[in-house]
Motif scaffolding. Structure first.
Motif, PDB file in Angstrom:
ATOM      1  N   ARG A  11       9.220   7.447  -9.575  1.00 47.98           N
ATOM      2  CA  ARG A  11       7.901   6.948  -9.160  1.00 47.98           C
ATOM      3  C   ARG A  11       6.893   7.158 -10.278  1.00 47.98           C
ATOM      4  O   ARG A  11       7.003   8.108 -11.041  1.00 47.98           O
ATOM      5  N   GLU A  20       2.065  -3.998 -10.814  1.00 44.31           N
ATOM      6  CA  GLU A  20       3.050  -4.694  -9.973  1.00 44.31           C
ATOM      7  C   GLU A  20       2.777  -4.406  -8.499  1.00 44.31           C
ATOM      8  O   GLU A  20       2.766  -5.316  -7.664  1.00 44.31           O
ATOM      9  N   THR A  24       1.639  -7.013  -5.556  1.00 48.32           N
ATOM     10  CA  THR A  24       2.434  -7.137  -4.332  1.00 48.32           C
ATOM     11  C   THR A  24       1.548  -6.908  -3.109  1.00 48.32           C
ATOM     12  O   THR A  24       1.634  -7.641  -2.120  1.00 48.32           O
ATOM     13  N   ALA A  27      -0.606  -9.905  -2.529  1.00 44.88           N
ATOM     14  CA  ALA A  27       0.171 -11.035  -2.012  1.00 44.88           C
ATOM     15  C   ALA A  27       0.454 -10.850  -0.523  1.00 44.88           C
ATOM     16  O   ALA A  27       0.398 -11.801   0.265  1.00 44.88           O
ATOM     17  N   LEU A  28       0.768  -9.616  -0.111  1.00 42.38           N
ATOM     18  CA  LEU A  28       1.013  -9.350   1.315  1.00 42.38           C
ATOM     19  C   LEU A  28      -0.267  -9.585   2.123  1.00 42.38           C
ATOM     20  O   LEU A  28      -0.227 -10.162   3.217  1.00 42.38           O
ATOM     21  N   LEU A  31      -0.862 -13.079   2.776  1.00 39.44           N
ATOM     22  CA  LEU A  31       0.002 -13.588   3.841  1.00 39.44           C
ATOM     23  C   LEU A  31      -0.465 -13.137   5.229  1.00 39.44           C
ATOM     24  O   LEU A  31       0.143 -13.488   6.239  1.00 39.44           O
ATOM     25  N   PHE A  33      -0.921  -9.780   6.185  1.00 39.18           N
ATOM     26  CA  PHE A  33      -0.533  -8.419   6.572  1.00 39.18           C
ATOM     27  C   PHE A  33      -1.673  -7.446   6.310  1.00 39.18           C
ATOM     28  O   PHE A  33      -2.391  -7.583   5.311  1.00 39.18           O
ATOM     29  N   GLU A  34      -1.825  -6.466   7.210  1.00 37.01           N
ATOM     30  CA  GLU A  34      -2.802  -5.404   6.976  1.00 37.01           C
ATOM     31  C   GLU A  34      -2.077  -4.160   6.511  1.00 37.01           C
ATOM     32  O   GLU A  34      -1.155  -3.689   7.184  1.00 37.01           O
ATOM     33  N   LEU A  35      -2.475  -3.639   5.355  1.00 37.88           N
ATOM     34  CA  LEU A  35      -1.855  -2.407   4.876  1.00 37.88           C
ATOM     35  C   LEU A  35      -2.898  -1.604   4.123  1.00 37.88           C
ATOM     36  O   LEU A  35      -3.871  -2.146   3.612  1.00 37.88           O
ATOM     37  N   GLU A  36      -2.686  -0.274   4.101  1.00 43.14           N
ATOM     38  CA  GLU A  36      -3.659   0.616   3.458  1.00 43.14           C
ATOM     39  C   GLU A  36      -3.358   0.771   1.971  1.00 43.14           C
ATOM     40  O   GLU A  36      -4.275   0.886   1.151  1.00 43.14           O
ATOM     41  N   ALA A  37      -2.100   0.832   1.614  1.00 45.64           N
ATOM     42  CA  ALA A  37      -1.720   1.051   0.218  1.00 45.64           C
ATOM     43  C   ALA A  37      -0.253   0.682   0.051  1.00 45.64           C
ATOM     44  O   ALA A  37       0.501   0.616   1.036  1.00 45.64           O
ATOM     45  N   LEU A  38       0.120   0.428  -1.185  1.00 48.17           N
ATOM     46  CA  LEU A  38       1.522   0.132  -1.485  1.00 48.17           C
ATOM     47  C   LEU A  38       1.858   0.755  -2.840  1.00 48.17           C
ATOM     48  O   LEU A  38       1.087   0.643  -3.788  1.00 48.17           O
ATOM     49  N   ARG A  39       2.976   1.469  -2.879  1.00 48.39           N
ATOM     50  CA  ARG A  39       3.462   2.036  -4.136  1.00 48.39           C
ATOM     51  C   ARG A  39       4.868   1.511  -4.390  1.00 48.39           C
ATOM     52  O   ARG A  39       5.630   1.314  -3.444  1.00 48.39           O
ATOM     53  N   SER A  40       5.195   1.286  -5.628  1.00 46.10           N
ATOM     54  CA  SER A  40       6.556   0.836  -5.934  1.00 46.10           C
ATOM     55  C   SER A  40       7.300   1.950  -6.672  1.00 46.10           C
ATOM     56  O   SER A  40       6.690   2.820  -7.293  1.00 46.10           O
ATOM     57  N   ALA A  41       8.617   1.936  -6.562  1.00 49.95           N
ATOM     58  CA  ALA A  41       9.448   2.932  -7.237  1.00 49.95           C
ATOM     59  C   ALA A  41      10.758   2.273  -7.628  1.00 49.95           C
ATOM     60  O   ALA A  41      11.148   1.256  -7.051  1.00 49.95           O
TER      61      ALA A  41
END
Lengths: 84, 84
Positions: A11, A20, A24, A27-28, A31, A33-41
């Motif tokens: 991570r 990135e 992402t 983009a969500l 579309l 979508f409701e989200l608080e945060a996004l992390r990629s690994a």
């Protein structure tokens, strides 16, 4: 020797920019979508033979230190299970 | 509403070529590591508010279907836990 699968998850450290993941997330949201945060690994599943789970974990740890992770910007963790 | 973290892991389906994983495996072998195989996967940790863990999982599943995974070449799984 037993067959193990070591899962190395790499991570970004907190505070390191992740364009990135930001793209992402946006983009969500676009579309709907409701989200608080996004992390990629990045995840690496390594099949290896070792004398014990501890020995397998130690080897996977060394792989992360030497190649899979960059200690300046990454944290990583290693999980080992016996291969099916 | 409760805060959840959904972890979506996106893997290539069996049989789909993974040149990144092959390169990583060869680089590890060149460093002297012995391993049988290596697979790579992308992981997304999504923080979201939902009424229940099931509702959070359903939403993350839909995110995977619509954006995070490509059903032609990817399998994915979703794990949900309450956010710390």
């Amino acid at each position: 020797m037993t067959s193990y699968t070591a899962t190395v998850t790499v991570r970004l450290k907190r505070g390191v920019l992740d364009p990135e993941a930001e793209t992402t997330q946006r983009a969500l949201e676009r579309l709907g979508f409701e989200l608080e945060a996004l992390r990629s690994a990045d995840q690496f599943e390594v099949d290896l033979d070792a004398d014990s789970a501890d020995a397998a974990a130690e080897r996977a740890d060394e792989m992360a230190e030497r190649l899979l992770a960059n200690p300046t910007i990454h944290d990583y963790d290693v999980e080992v299970r016996e291969a099916e």
